[in-house]
Enzyme design. Structure first.
Site, PDB file in Angstrom:
ATOM      1  N   GLY A  51       0.841  -1.194   0.000  1.00  0.00           N
ATOM      2  CA  GLY A  51       0.000   0.000   0.000  1.00  0.00           C
ATOM      3  C   GLY A  51       0.872   1.239   0.000  1.00  0.00           C
ATOM      4  O   GLY A  51       2.076   1.160   0.280  1.00  0.00           O
ATOM      5  N   CYS A  78       5.231  -6.231   1.660  1.00  0.00           N
ATOM      6  CA  CYS A  78       5.610  -4.812   1.715  1.00  0.00           C
ATOM      7  C   CYS A  78       4.892  -4.113   2.875  1.00  0.00           C
ATOM      8  O   CYS A  78       5.129  -4.452   4.034  1.00  0.00           O
ATOM      9  CB  CYS A  78       5.328  -4.180   0.355  1.00  0.00           C
ATOM     10  N   TYR A  79       3.961  -3.203   2.594  1.00  0.00           N
ATOM     11  CA  TYR A  79       3.214  -2.551   3.677  1.00  0.00           C
ATOM     12  C   TYR A  79       2.565  -3.590   4.583  1.00  0.00           C
ATOM     13  O   TYR A  79       2.530  -3.443   5.807  1.00  0.00           O
ATOM     14  CB  TYR A  79       2.150  -1.624   3.083  1.00  0.00           C
ATOM     15  N   HIS A 165       8.116  -7.672  -3.760  1.00  0.00           N
ATOM     16  CA  HIS A 165       6.833  -8.037  -4.391  1.00  0.00           C
ATOM     17  C   HIS A 165       6.989  -9.316  -5.214  1.00  0.00           C
ATOM     18  O   HIS A 165       7.371  -9.249  -6.381  1.00  0.00           O
ATOM     19  CB  HIS A 165       6.357  -6.888  -5.286  1.00  0.00           C
ATOM     20  N   GLU A 167       4.821 -11.002  -6.582  1.00  0.00           N
ATOM     21  CA  GLU A 167       3.780 -11.139  -7.610  1.00  0.00           C
ATOM     22  C   GLU A 167       4.159 -10.499  -8.946  1.00  0.00           C
ATOM     23  O   GLU A 167       3.526 -10.795  -9.958  1.00  0.00           O
ATOM     24  CB  GLU A 167       2.460 -10.531  -7.094  1.00  0.00           C
ATOM     25  N   SER A 219     -21.953  -8.291 -28.110  1.00  0.00           N
ATOM     26  CA  SER A 219     -21.147  -7.331 -28.876  1.00  0.00           C
ATOM     27  C   SER A 219     -20.201  -8.043 -29.841  1.00  0.00           C
ATOM     28  O   SER A 219     -19.676  -7.434 -30.756  1.00  0.00           O
ATOM     29  CB  SER A 219     -20.305  -6.487 -27.922  1.00  0.00           C
ATOM     30  N   GLY A 220     -19.948  -9.336 -29.579  1.00  0.00           N
ATOM     31  CA  GLY A 220     -18.964 -10.042 -30.388  1.00  0.00           C
ATOM     32  C   GLY A 220     -17.607 -10.093 -29.709  1.00  0.00           C
ATOM     33  O   GLY A 220     -16.696 -10.755 -30.185  1.00  0.00           O
ATOM     34  N   GLY A 221     -17.459  -9.381 -28.595  1.00  0.00           N
ATOM     35  CA  GLY A 221     -16.222  -9.447 -27.822  1.00  0.00           C
ATOM     36  C   GLY A 221     -16.200 -10.737 -27.008  1.00  0.00           C
ATOM     37  O   GLY A 221     -17.194 -11.461 -26.944  1.00  0.00           O
ATOM     38  N   VAL A 222     -15.051 -10.987 -26.367  1.00  0.00           N
ATOM     39  CA  VAL A 222     -14.893 -12.275 -25.688  1.00  0.00           C
ATOM     40  C   VAL A 222     -15.825 -12.413 -24.484  1.00  0.00           C
ATOM     41  O   VAL A 222     -16.369 -13.497 -24.232  1.00  0.00           O
ATOM     42  CB  VAL A 222     -13.401 -12.535 -25.328  1.00  0.00           C
ATOM     43  N   ASP A 223     -16.089 -11.305 -23.765  1.00  0.00           N
ATOM     44  CA  ASP A 223     -16.922 -11.435 -22.553  1.00  0.00           C
ATOM     45  C   ASP A 223     -18.368 -11.784 -22.891  1.00  0.00           C
ATOM     46  O   ASP A 223     -18.921 -12.751 -22.369  1.00  0.00           O
ATOM     47  CB  ASP A 223     -16.910 -10.133 -21.731  1.00  0.00           C
ATOM     48  N   SER A 224     -18.981 -10.981 -23.758  1.00  0.00           N
ATOM     49  CA  SER A 224     -20.397 -11.244 -24.044  1.00  0.00           C
ATOM     50  C   SER A 224     -20.558 -12.537 -24.845  1.00  0.00           C
ATOM     51  O   SER A 224     -21.567 -13.231 -24.704  1.00  0.00           O
ATOM     52  CB  SER A 224     -21.058 -10.055 -24.754  1.00  0.00           C
ATOM     53  N   SER A 225     -19.563 -12.896 -25.648  1.00  0.00           N
ATOM     54  CA  SER A 225     -19.672 -14.145 -26.414  1.00  0.00           C
ATOM     55  C   SER A 225     -19.558 -15.354 -25.490  1.00  0.00           C
ATOM     56  O   SER A 225     -20.310 -16.330 -25.637  1.00  0.00           O
ATOM     57  CB  SER A 225     -18.585 -14.222 -27.488  1.00  0.00           C
ATOM     58  N   LYS A 371      -9.998 -11.548 -16.691  1.00  0.00           N
ATOM     59  CA  LYS A 371     -10.117 -11.645 -18.156  1.00  0.00           C
ATOM     60  C   LYS A 371      -9.506 -12.933 -18.720  1.00  0.00           C
ATOM     61  O   LYS A 371     -10.106 -13.592 -19.570  1.00  0.00           O
ATOM     62  CB  LYS A 371      -9.428 -10.426 -18.783  1.00  0.00           C
TER      63      LYS A 371
END
Ligand code: XMP
Length: 515
Positions: A51, A78-79, A165, A167, A219-225, A371
């Site tokens: 943080g 870290c923090y 870090h 990650e 929409s044709g994007g990956v999420d809505s498809s 994603k």
């Protein structure tokens, strides 16, 4: 599951993703999460994030010290490590020298947390304060040149702290360290897979929706498809997919979408041709934010009319993803004043951008996913690779790639130029080397010569970028031959364009799109 308590680090989400990559489910929660909530969630371990604050700041965020009595492993990063030390009776001080960037980790105790972490390997540091005295029961695991306590442990109580870090990609054996914590210290099993997610999601959707009807704006994007494929598998023809053609999509894209859904996979799509309506809204508009605002408004109107005509529906399916729902601390807080310092660069319009007060109940089966996990779900429900691995495309589409007023004529010019760019990139076999590839049409004209004729036509900007997540990006060092063939073809095949220029601006200071 593991919980990450977020203290405002820009990396909290990344920690969650890294843990999920080990096939263990993790959630990011605010540092304010009560001890009762934590008990209810019953995590197998907790990570305290970094943080921007110093533990001595007046407004320094702190977790409930009762977490030290839960009897489960905790790792502070870290923090988070400094807070752990402070709350358990050790000391943290402003270091003589902070440490920023890469540091070489010297290992004092190569067991448990640091198993398979190389002595002398690089870890990414970013801190001003340092731990100066360990709490009772703690031992030193590792140090660096400027940080005497770089990794610490209370083996008995399973409390761990790392000043670096693990990650971030710049930390050599960061993943090994995270795996040690997840598997060996917290005793988690790798059970978080997309196949089990799909089975569970289908069960949940069926239980929730019953025999009612669901509407989805595709929409044709990956999420809505992905959402459409998942819902169709769960509830079949109780699902209606509505595709609103704003007229700002790329060449052949609406046709291809219908072909894939309707013909190939037999998922019916209601096509709404709203091209003229959207174009009318663009008359005389040159300001990028005004374009987005108008497109957003019109989208809602068309959506409402469409849903009334096709309905009634009980549920609206939305492609909300985990980053949208993370209950994180504000990351853009000035550590001195405690004020938010976020600045709006662009107000993104996308097809999920519907108002909250619509008269639908929501079904949001992707809200636990990042994603990259959505892509894996897409794959496992049979979504073709051309959608799963498709480059991002903005909701307002080509309208924000036409600088100045959007007209039918200019849309056609850009659509043709854009087609050449994608065609050449596809042929080169380099599609997946780029984050996005596109053309931008400028509102000025320049002189050229074709045959023996003087031309006076528009220039097109070629934008090819590489990026990890769209937050930062670099212009791509694409092969000259590829740039040459794109340029030649655009100037020869696209009427109205006589010049192609290459955008060599990174983000920041540029953005990926021009508007
Ligand atoms: P910028 O231009 O902000 O873009 O660097 C970052 C990423 O976001 C996409 N983008 C949008 N996506 N609606 C969207 O759905 C929008 O209004 C919008 N504006 C930019 C852009 O294509 C890039 O991937």
């Amino acid at each position: 599951m593991l919980v990450i308590l977020d203290f405002g680090s820009q990396y909290s989400e990344l920690i969650a993703r890294r843990i999920r990559e080990t096939q263990v489910y993790s959630e990011v929660l605010s540092y304010r999460t009560s001890i009762e909530q934590l008990k209810q969630l019953n995590p197998k371990g907790i990570i305290l994030s970094g943080g921007p604050n110093s533990v001595y700041d007046q407004k320094a965020p702190a977790c409930d010290p009762e977490i030290w009595n839960l009897g489960i492993p905790v790792m502070g990063v870290c923090y988070g490590m400094q807070l752990m030390v402070q709350q358990l009776g050790g000391e943290v001080d402003r270091a003589e020298r902070g440490e920023y960037g890469k540091a070489s980790l010297r290992i004092d105790d190569p067991t448990d947390l640091l198993t398979n972490v190389e002595d002398g390997g690089t870890m990414w540091m970013s801190h001003a304060d340092s731990v100066t005295r360990l709490p009772d029961g703690f031992e030193l695991l590792a140090h660096t040149e400027n940080t005497p306590c770089a990794a610490i442990a209370d083996h008995e109580r399973k409390f761990y702290g790392v000043q670096f870090h693990p990650e971030v990609v710049h930390s050599d054996d960061g993943i090994a360290l995270i795996r040690n914590f997840v598997y060996h210290i917290c005793d988690c099993e790798p059970t978080w897979t997309m196949e089990t997610f799909v089975e569970e999601a289908i069960r949940e959707i069926r239980a929730k929706v019953g025999s009612q009807r669901v509407l989805l704006a595709l929409s044709g994007g990956v999420d809505s498809s992905t959402l459409a494929f998942l819902l169709h598998r769960a509830i079949g023809d109780q699902l209606t997919c509505m595709f609103i053609d704003q007229g700002f999509m790329r060449k052949y894209e609406p046709e291809r979408l219908l072909e894939i859904f309707d013909h190939q996979f037999h998922i019916p799509v209601e096509y709404i041709d709203a091209r003229d309506r959207f174009l009318e809204k663009m008359v005389g508009v040159t300001d990028p934010e005004e374009k987005r605002r108008r497109i957003g408004h019109e989208f809602i109107r068309v959506f409402e009319e469409g849903s009334a005509n096709l309905g009634p529906f009980d549920y609206l399916a939305q492609g909300t993803l985990y980053p949208d729902v993370i209950e994180s601390a504000d990351t853009n807080v000035d550590p001195q004043t405690g004020e938010r310092v976020a600045v709006k660069i662009k107000s993104h319009h996308n097809v999920g951008g519907l108002p909250k007060d619509l008269q639908f109940k929501l079904v949001e089966p992707l809200r636990k996913l990042f994603k990259d996990e959505v892509r894996n779900v897409g794959r496992s429900v049979g979504l073709p690779d051309e959608i799963v691995r498709r480059h991002p495309f903005p909701g307002p589409g080509l309208a924000i790639r036409i600088i100045g007023e959007v007209t039918k004529e200019r849309l056609n010019i850009l659509r043709d130029a854009d087609f050449v760019v994608r065609d050449e990139i596809n042929k080169s076999g380099l599609y997946h080397d780029f984050w996005q590839v596109f053309a931008v049409l400028l509102p000025v004209r320049s002189v050229g010569v074709m045959g023996d004729q003087r031309t006076y036509a528009y220039p097109v900007v070629l934008r090819l970028v590489s990026s990890e997540d769209g937050m930062t990006a670099d212009w791509s060092r694409a092969p000259y031959d590829l740039l040459e063939s794109i340029s030649n073809r655009i100037v020869n095949e696209v009427e109205g364009v006589n010049r192609v220029v290459y955008d060599i601006t990174s983000k920041p200071p540029g953005t990926i799109e021009w508007e």
